[in-house]
Motif scaffolding. Sequence first.
Motif, PDB file in Angstrom:
ATOM      1  N   LYS C 459       0.882  -1.152   0.000  1.00  0.00           N
ATOM      2  CA  LYS C 459       0.000   0.000   0.000  1.00  0.00           C
ATOM      3  C   LYS C 459       0.919   1.200   0.000  1.00  0.00           C
ATOM      4  O   LYS C 459       1.602   1.481   0.979  1.00  0.00           O
ATOM      5  CB  LYS C 459      -0.893   0.005   1.255  1.00  0.00           C
ATOM      6  CG  LYS C 459      -2.066   0.955   1.131  1.00  0.00           C
ATOM      7  CD  LYS C 459      -3.137   0.635   2.192  1.00  0.00           C
ATOM      8  CE  LYS C 459      -4.332   1.544   2.025  1.00  0.00           C
ATOM      9  NZ  LYS C 459      -4.189   2.845   2.699  1.00  0.00           N
ATOM     10  N   LYS C 461       2.017   4.990  -0.088  1.00  0.00           N
ATOM     11  CA  LYS C 461       1.565   6.351   0.207  1.00  0.00           C
ATOM     12  C   LYS C 461       2.252   7.324  -0.745  1.00  0.00           C
ATOM     13  O   LYS C 461       3.155   6.938  -1.494  1.00  0.00           O
ATOM     14  CB  LYS C 461       1.876   6.699   1.649  1.00  0.00           C
ATOM     15  CG  LYS C 461       3.366   6.623   1.970  1.00  0.00           C
ATOM     16  CD  LYS C 461       3.584   6.889   3.424  1.00  0.00           C
ATOM     17  CE  LYS C 461       5.047   6.926   3.805  1.00  0.00           C
ATOM     18  NZ  LYS C 461       5.975   6.002   3.229  1.00  0.00           N
ATOM     19  N   LYS C 462       1.854   8.565  -0.670  1.00  0.00           N
ATOM     20  CA  LYS C 462       2.430   9.561  -1.560  1.00  0.00           C
ATOM     21  C   LYS C 462       3.924   9.709  -1.270  1.00  0.00           C
ATOM     22  O   LYS C 462       4.354   9.713  -0.118  1.00  0.00           O
ATOM     23  CB  LYS C 462       1.714  10.893  -1.339  1.00  0.00           C
ATOM     24  CG  LYS C 462       2.033  11.937  -2.387  1.00  0.00           C
ATOM     25  CD  LYS C 462       1.244  13.220  -2.099  1.00  0.00           C
ATOM     26  CE  LYS C 462       1.635  14.341  -3.030  1.00  0.00           C
ATOM     27  NZ  LYS C 462       3.041  14.698  -3.036  1.00  0.00           N
ATOM     28  N   SER C 465       5.943  11.618   1.846  1.00  0.00           N
ATOM     29  CA  SER C 465       4.908  12.206   2.705  1.00  0.00           C
ATOM     30  C   SER C 465       5.085  11.919   4.196  1.00  0.00           C
ATOM     31  O   SER C 465       4.354  12.454   5.013  1.00  0.00           O
ATOM     32  CB  SER C 465       3.523  11.729   2.249  1.00  0.00           C
ATOM     33  OG  SER C 465       3.447  10.321   2.335  1.00  0.00           O
ATOM     34  N   ASP C 466       6.065  11.077   4.555  1.00  0.00           N
ATOM     35  CA  ASP C 466       6.288  10.810   5.986  1.00  0.00           C
ATOM     36  C   ASP C 466       6.739  12.080   6.699  1.00  0.00           C
ATOM     37  O   ASP C 466       7.587  12.801   6.178  1.00  0.00           O
ATOM     38  CB  ASP C 466       7.406   9.762   6.143  1.00  0.00           C
ATOM     39  CG  ASP C 466       6.853   8.392   6.443  1.00  0.00           C
ATOM     40  OD1 ASP C 466       5.613   8.227   6.396  1.00  0.00           O
ATOM     41  OD2 ASP C 466       7.665   7.482   6.704  1.00  0.00           O
TER      42      ASP C 466
END
Lengths: 213, 338, 787
Positions: C459, C461-462, C465-466
């Motif tokens: 999955k 994420k962008k 982005s963390d």
Amino acid sequence: MKNPSEEQRSMQEEKGVSRRAFLRGAGLTTAGTVALSTGLLSFKLESPVKPPAVLGPGEVAVRFVLNGQEREIWVEPRTTLAQALREHLSLTGTKVVCDRGSCSACTVWLDGKPVNSCMALAVDVAGREITTVEGLSQSGTLHPVQEAFIEHDATMCGFCTPGMVMSCAALLNRNPNPSLEDVKSATSGNLCRCGTYPKVFEATLAAAKKMKK
Amino acid sequence: MNRFEYVQAPSVKEAIDMMNSTVPEALIKKATSPAYVVKAGGTDLLDLIKEGLVEPARLIDLSKIPGLDKLTYDNKAGLQFGPLVTIAGLENSEEVKKNYRALHESAAHAATPQLRNMATMGGNLMQRPRCWYFRSSEHKCRKKGGFTCYAQIGQNQYHGIFNTNVCPCVHPSSLATALLAFDGQVELTGPQGRRIVPLSEFFLSSEENVTQETVAESKEIITNIILPPVDASTRSAFVKMGQRESYDWSIADVAVVLKMDGKRCRDARIVFGAASSVPLRREDAEALLKGKPVTEKLAMEAATKAVEGATPLKHNGYKVKLFENLTKRVIMQAVAVG
Amino acid sequence: MANPNNKKALETQKLKLPFGIPGHNLTEIEREAAADEPPALPINEKLSVVGQRVKRVDALQKVTGAAKYTADIQLPGMLYGWFLHSPYPHARIKSLDVSAARKYPGVFGVIVQGHEAEQKDSFGGNELPLLRYAGQPVAAVAAESVAIAKEAVRLIRAEYEPMPFVVQLDEARKPGAPLVYEETIEDKGNAGDVGVKAADEQKGNLRGPTTRSFAGGPRGDMEKGFAEADVIVEQEYRTQVQTHCCLETHGLLADWKQDMLTVYASTQSTKDVRDELAELFALPTSKVRVITEFMGGGFGSKFGPGYMGVAATWLSKLSGRPVKLMLGREAEQISAGNRPNSHQFLKVGAKKDGTLTAVSLLSYGTAGIGLGAGVGRVAQDMYVCPNFKMEQYDVFTHAGPGAAFRAPGNVQGAFAMESLIDELAEKLDMDPLALRDKIDASEIRGVQRKQGAEKFGWKRKKAGSDPGPVKRGIGVAQATWPRFVEMDSSVMVRINKGGSVEVMSGVQDIGTGTKTILAQVVAEELGLKAEDITVKIGDTTYPDALGSGGSMTAEAITPAGRNAAYQARLKFASHLAAAWGVDAETIEMKNGEVLSSSDASKKMTFAEATKHMPTSQVLATASRSANYNGFESGQWLGHGRLGAVQFAEVSVDTETGFVKVERVVAAHSCGRPINPMQVESQINGGVIMGVGYALYEDRIMDLNTGHHINTGLDTYKLPHAREIPQIETHIIEHYDAHSSTDASGIGEPANIATAAAIANAVYNAIGVRIYELPITPQKVLAALGSI
């Protein structure tokens, strides 16, 4: 390697480097030294009665305890412990890969602690106790780490294996309850190019569990 | 390795009597006269001999001299340890772990477990730099008495970022970083007796002397290493970054020792390792911290100050940023240790 | 290579073989096979030895230190060899005087490269070869010890005339760069079939372009393809030179006796070493025996005797004593092979739905003074695209020669192609897995993607982005590798009275587990356990077999092993049938017992049954037969593809640039896995080598002196314990009805996708892409704009 000729031996005797003299030097129990104190530390500043023996550059006798047995070999002072084991004692389980302490393939135990035998001189270990991979499984019984390496497929080409085994077994000697991090730390100097690491970790943790039972 | 004679020195006096060169001197005068040099753990010396960089005629083994492998701690006298204490010995000392955290950390991250069991602290402070040109017998660089610095014009991604004019080799000991942060001293013993040298004076920068890294003279050996005592206000931290977390040489390491009155910093020492030819104190940065409460913002200001004046080479500009960020982190870690 | 078994078997049989993926689409398929092929082998879950996690049969010797490698062997009177290497990257030798070395006490032989037979003291400049890299062997000495040999080497007086040199890929391809070769060199068979062909043009230091690989040549219409594209992604990628770093260095021990040359070699091919030495020394192959009982790693670099092996043989011939010549570590790193670097310009066009319309690749790479730097097969072959073109150039530099290295070309190529596909997916606003579902025709990779993604918990994420300085990211990449087979592979099986069983072959076990899988297929056939089988391999005294390369060994040797066991079993059964008075076809062997299905009283242990043999041994030799009908190619290149999909999770410290690979899920298939535990080990090895390639390893050349300066294993950085991610392997059984075992290798596919998966994960973590390996702190900080 052959022993030096009688001629060489007698040359050494003349130079005052008899085998006996050497072994006494190695033990350093010579009487007549005085301990001096400097600050909180003390060391011997005074001279022993006899001047220390200059050994070599030809072959000299070195005696040590190897895998539980007292052994004597004749080597040049420049001979590394790894060379002495492999070439003079035919114990070729100890491997030489980098010859610089960077890969730990040559790991043996010196008085129970893992060291790089490529970076020690054979003459340095006079009077001390050495354990090689061959000595780990004496009288036919494998060390639990060796058993676990077989069980968990922790060997591939096998060239790093003796060093890995010695690192992992030493870890379990001092820490019977290691974490994965502890195993990684203990093997952080051991290079494996085939990629046995995951199985080495698995095997060592399994061996620790088994030893506690 | 070349053929050599071997003597086990029974005492410091005899070792001094017999030796005639430091290892750097032996390297420079290689061809001209037989060198009698001392060895302890041997891990650096054998490396140099194997490369043919040093060809001593005689090795004087110090490793069996009684009394040189002791380590003691005392509230008043501080930490003292002999040159034969191994890196592992330092790493495993409860006194060190408790009182000199940065030193413990630096020991725990040095080399490999095997080498830590062999390498002595005396040898660690005397070891030669790891520059790949210096270590190559094919490159007669300035440190080997030549006229060219191959690193300045060549591959220098791991080299120094301060005082890089003569030779940008970095000091190889990350333990020295911590020892200097604790304001350590070294006792040298020679024919004239003993002298105590602060670590800040013990190491010679490449500008001071490119062919040797310490003030130790031809017939001197380290006989004691001393750190002043710590007190309840002492906080310390150390971080080392290599390209790998396992066995690796340092790209950058930083040690910080703070004296804290509550949240306020009374005294600070910040030292960079792998930044220059000597472990490098960053006094301007220390000054920024003194007398102030240590916040993340202040730590960053001090970190930025600490890298001021860097003169990186072609391939190692990244180390400036690295030192800056690590310094901030180590300061905050030291404060957090509590 | 012609297929020796290519002649149509006179009689054939129809076999119904398992086909497909269990749990997915397993079925049966009918194939025509030679009449003497054994019956179809059921899928693994119905077997007792094959498909089991059998312990490596030689592990005991390895963990106790008893295993003897070439480096460990000592023979009476043995000498040790050492080389003089060139101190210059490009030089003429003006004169060479070896007299002092020859006279040095303890020295028994000195040879000069190219003039081995001429036992002279001095050589003039015009006699000697041009030196083309620093570290090139010049002369060799054999002496009573390595120390003496080294001392003697230092006594060789050589006068050099240094010449201009070039060690950098970009510089070497500029017009006017110092030339490595004045003349077009002969293509000496670039191992791994990557890069140039004999017919390719050589201009300056450039050789090529090569526009074809064994997977074919250009196809379609590039202009049309890019014109049809909705999106075009075009990027430049660079990969570094990687060295094999075999723990046991290259070398061999040659023992030249009048009647026989015996060689202990650290090699991946006993047969190649034998054949080359026989040819060089004008000996019949029957007079050369090559032994490789254990060997400490090859990874593609150890075929043939190599310069060190030829030198050892000369020195043994001249001195009359056994000579062991193992390279020192520095020479190993410099002169024993490497994976060429690459500079790739990759351009891909795609429609909005992901359909690829055109792929074009221009690549340069240097294998030093050697050839074989092509990288194009992944771009050519992995995805469906009607329009494809590549131009691959080999660039000569004054550096050590390249050699085949675990998936030659594909590792470099996959980094570029799989990075670019990731970028394309983002441009198309598609998940990288969904894009691949669209453009990847491989059925097995489809299953690997699906099952691998589930195991990994895919999955994404962008990118970047963390929050916080340490950011996590995930990435995926795929591998393709041809399913090769080498037909010239034979095995002998011997059943001895008393019940012991031996399996013998020239094939060697390079750490992959060949001994064990041979024991397994033979044990399965005879109803025994793997540990009941004594495996004797790695000796040309036994039947010839292939070199261990191309991930071919399991594919080639296990059918030969099973077939030989089957033939031996038939003979054994016929003897028993005669003794028991039953039909031979009723005889079964299982669980260590032999019985007749027609007479319940006829049942005894295997050992007991062997007493009925009329001779002390029953033996049979069999070969790998041609691929079952529909596959036979008449070539060593078989049909089919080995796919793999790997998923990586990384953390990136944006303040230090430090990247850590946290986790890898590796979904693989290799036909029928004979020993899943060993397959896991192979995959682990491929992944870890990929981690090294992605983050740490890099051969560094000094541009001013032309020397390789990080020859130590401290400065050439390899993954150690703390660099090892959590690796989860996912092995998918995949039956393709290729052969009597339907097994394939796994070594190479395991190594192809890792670096690209890591690079894609780094992008996902920090939102900036890195186009050059290795991904060092320096490059991460630079990419982030911190410096």
